[in-house]
Motif scaffolding. Sequence first.
Motif, short mmCIF file in Angstrom:
data_model
loop_
_atom_site.label_atom_id
_atom_site.label_comp_id
_atom_site.label_asym_id
_atom_site.label_seq_id
_atom_site.Cartn_x
_atom_site.Cartn_y
_atom_site.Cartn_z
N PHE A 58 0.67 -1.42 0.10
CA PHE A 58 -0.33 0.05 0.14
C PHE A 58 0.59 1.27 -0.08
N ILE A 59 1.87 1.36 1.13
CA ILE A 59 2.71 2.37 0.76
C ILE A 59 3.63 2.60 -1.02
N ARG A 60 3.86 1.71 -1.18
CA ARG A 60 4.23 1.82 -2.57
C ARG A 60 3.64 2.13 -3.65
N LEU A 61 2.38 1.96 -3.47
CA LEU A 61 1.05 2.44 -4.09
C LEU A 61 0.36 3.99 -3.88
N ILE A 62 0.79 4.46 -2.53
CA ILE A 62 0.82 5.67 -2.57
C ILE A 62 2.15 6.73 -2.55
N ASP A 63 2.99 6.02 -3.26
CA ASP A 63 5.01 6.62 -3.52
C ASP A 63 4.52 6.39 -4.74
N LYS A 64 3.51 5.53 -5.70
CA LYS A 64 3.41 5.59 -7.43
C LYS A 64 2.39 6.59 -7.84
N VAL A 65 1.44 7.26 -6.76
CA VAL A 65 0.51 7.69 -7.32
C VAL A 65 1.08 9.55 -6.84
N THR A 66 2.21 9.48 -5.95
CA THR A 66 2.29 11.38 -5.95
C THR A 66 3.86 11.32 -6.14
N ASN A 67 4.11 12.41 -5.63
CA ASN A 67 5.43 12.93 -7.00
C ASN A 67 6.47 13.43 -5.43
N GLY A 68 7.06 13.00 -5.05
CA GLY A 68 8.14 14.05 -3.92
C GLY A 68 7.68 13.35 -2.31
N SER A 69 7.35 12.17 -2.59
CA SER A 69 7.16 11.71 -1.09
C SER A 69 7.95 11.25 -0.64
N ILE A 73 11.53 4.32 6.76
CA ILE A 73 10.99 3.41 7.45
C ILE A 73 11.81 2.07 7.81
N ASN A 74 11.72 2.37 9.37
CA ASN A 74 13.37 1.83 10.13
C ASN A 74 13.36 0.10 9.68
N GLN A 75 13.94 -0.28 10.68
CA GLN A 75 14.70 -1.34 9.92
C GLN A 75 13.89 -2.21 10.19
N THR A 76 14.06 -2.63 11.14
CA THR A 76 12.35 -3.63 11.90
C THR A 76 11.38 -3.49 11.41
N GLY A 77 10.59 -2.79 10.52
CA GLY A 77 9.54 -1.71 10.26
C GLY A 77 8.31 -1.62 11.32
N THR A 78 8.99 -0.96 11.91
CA THR A 78 7.95 -1.01 13.73
C THR A 78 7.96 0.41 13.33
N THR A 79 8.68 1.67 12.55
CA THR A 79 8.68 2.82 12.40
C THR A 79 8.68 3.15 11.18
N LEU A 80 7.30 4.48 10.67
CA LEU A 80 7.17 4.87 9.77
C LEU A 80 7.76 6.45 9.40
N TYR A 81 8.27 7.18 8.86
CA TYR A 81 7.63 8.73 8.59
C TYR A 81 7.31 9.05 7.53
N TYR A 82 6.41 9.89 6.95
CA TYR A 82 5.47 10.18 5.97
C TYR A 82 5.45 11.40 5.25
N GLN A 83 6.43 12.05 4.39
CA GLN A 83 6.11 13.98 4.25
C GLN A 83 5.93 13.17 2.50
N PRO A 84 4.47 14.13 2.60
CA PRO A 84 3.36 13.53 1.93
C PRO A 84 3.69 14.78 0.01
N GLY A 85 3.86 13.92 -0.74
CA GLY A 85 4.45 15.02 -1.88
C GLY A 85 2.74 14.96 -2.54
N LEU A 86 3.19 15.28 -3.74
CA LEU A 86 2.13 16.22 -4.57
C LEU A 86 0.94 14.94 -5.45
N LEU A 87 -0.29 15.64 -5.31
CA LEU A 87 -0.38 13.64 -5.92
C LEU A 87 -0.54 14.05 -7.98
N HIS A 88 0.52 12.73 -8.13
CA HIS A 88 0.51 12.97 -9.31
C HIS A 88 -0.90 12.64 -10.54
N GLY A 89 -0.66 11.26 -10.26
CA GLY A 89 -1.61 10.48 -11.20
C GLY A 89 -1.19 9.99 -12.63
N GLY A 90 -2.06 9.40 -13.54
CA GLY A 90 -1.24 9.71 -14.76
C GLY A 90 -1.85 8.33 -14.72
#
Length: 380
Positions: A58-69, A73-90
């Motif tokens: 799901f995170i990869r999908l969000i990365d695909k539809v946005t630009n510049g996000s 994610i830390n090594q164990t995958g227990t912490t996630l930091y997300y700074q949103p980019g612009l929604l690009h589409g296409g």
Amino acid sequence: MAGGAAAAAGEAQCLSYAGCNFLRQRLVLSTLSGRPLKIRKIRAKEEDPGLRDFEASFIRLIDKVTNGSRIEINQTGTTLYYQPGLLHGGSLEHDCSPSRSIGYYLESLLCLAPFMKHPLKIVLRGVTNDQVDPSVDVLKATALPLLKKFGIDGESLEIKINRRGMPPKGGGEILFACPVRKVLQPIQFTDPGKIKRIRGTAYSVRVSPQMANRMVESARSILNKFLPDIYIYTDHMKGVSSGKSPGFGMCLTAETINGTILSAELASNPQGQGAAMLPEELGQNCAKLLLEEVYRGGCVDSTNQSLALLLMTLGQRDVSKVLLGPLSPYTIEFLRHLRSFFQIMFKIETKTPEEEHMGGEKVLMTCVGTGFSNLSKTIR
């Protein structure tokens, strides 16, 4: 509301959450509001800690539809930091994880799609119908008419099922296309109206085509007592378009004179899990679920409550009203998130069945839109 302004404010506005629940809601609202997000302790105490494969997908999908996000994610995958980019589409393609259905991903895309820079046209591959998430059929029948009410319509709004895929192996494929809009219309949707017809689809893949007919017969035996206008299509996919696993299921929708669409669905147990289900039983249970949904009532069914509330929040600075059935726990949490991301509070009035003369308790939701306008849409 501009993403750039929020990014400039940086950590000050960063919202912090703990736990793996409501990950989609948080990422979607963070993307739309432009506010950074930090989620800690994602399944930190479990034997298998961190993000699951379907969440990573799901995170990869969000990365695909946005630009510049920016996603960290830390090594164990227990912490996630997300700074949103612009929604690009296409035009895009995405392989969804087979452990959740395409509906899991599509629900969030329906929230984001109208606010892209370019109209979204995406091919999603994976499981089209399962027992956990809303199936593609239900979203096609209920979410698309809801988007049209907010002024998001046109020929380019469609969900097309190219192949069906049942769990555990999937193999389904759908196409989702949605136009972009600068602003949304406010809605006054408070009278659901009486039910005039019931439509549905009984599908079967890699099993006898007779299964679908048996489901239709048993569902009709219950629904015919209430109204005559019932038509349930049988959809038997063959060959490549039937995916990789056997299964069958049913999706029913009830439509009212005012254009409200309520839905219910059931799918058979995945191959090798649980007892085999009789198609007759499944058809009857599905019809009962539809009657339950009709009893709950409201102008939007329980699957799409949060989508309706989000589109009301993002409307013009004008009053929107919608009558809903009892709020699901997911929707209640969504309202809390709307308050933290957009500072929007809804006025909630309960309507008792006596006032409405039918069904369960209803809730009238009223809000004033934030005047959100789609800044990334190119002006031609």
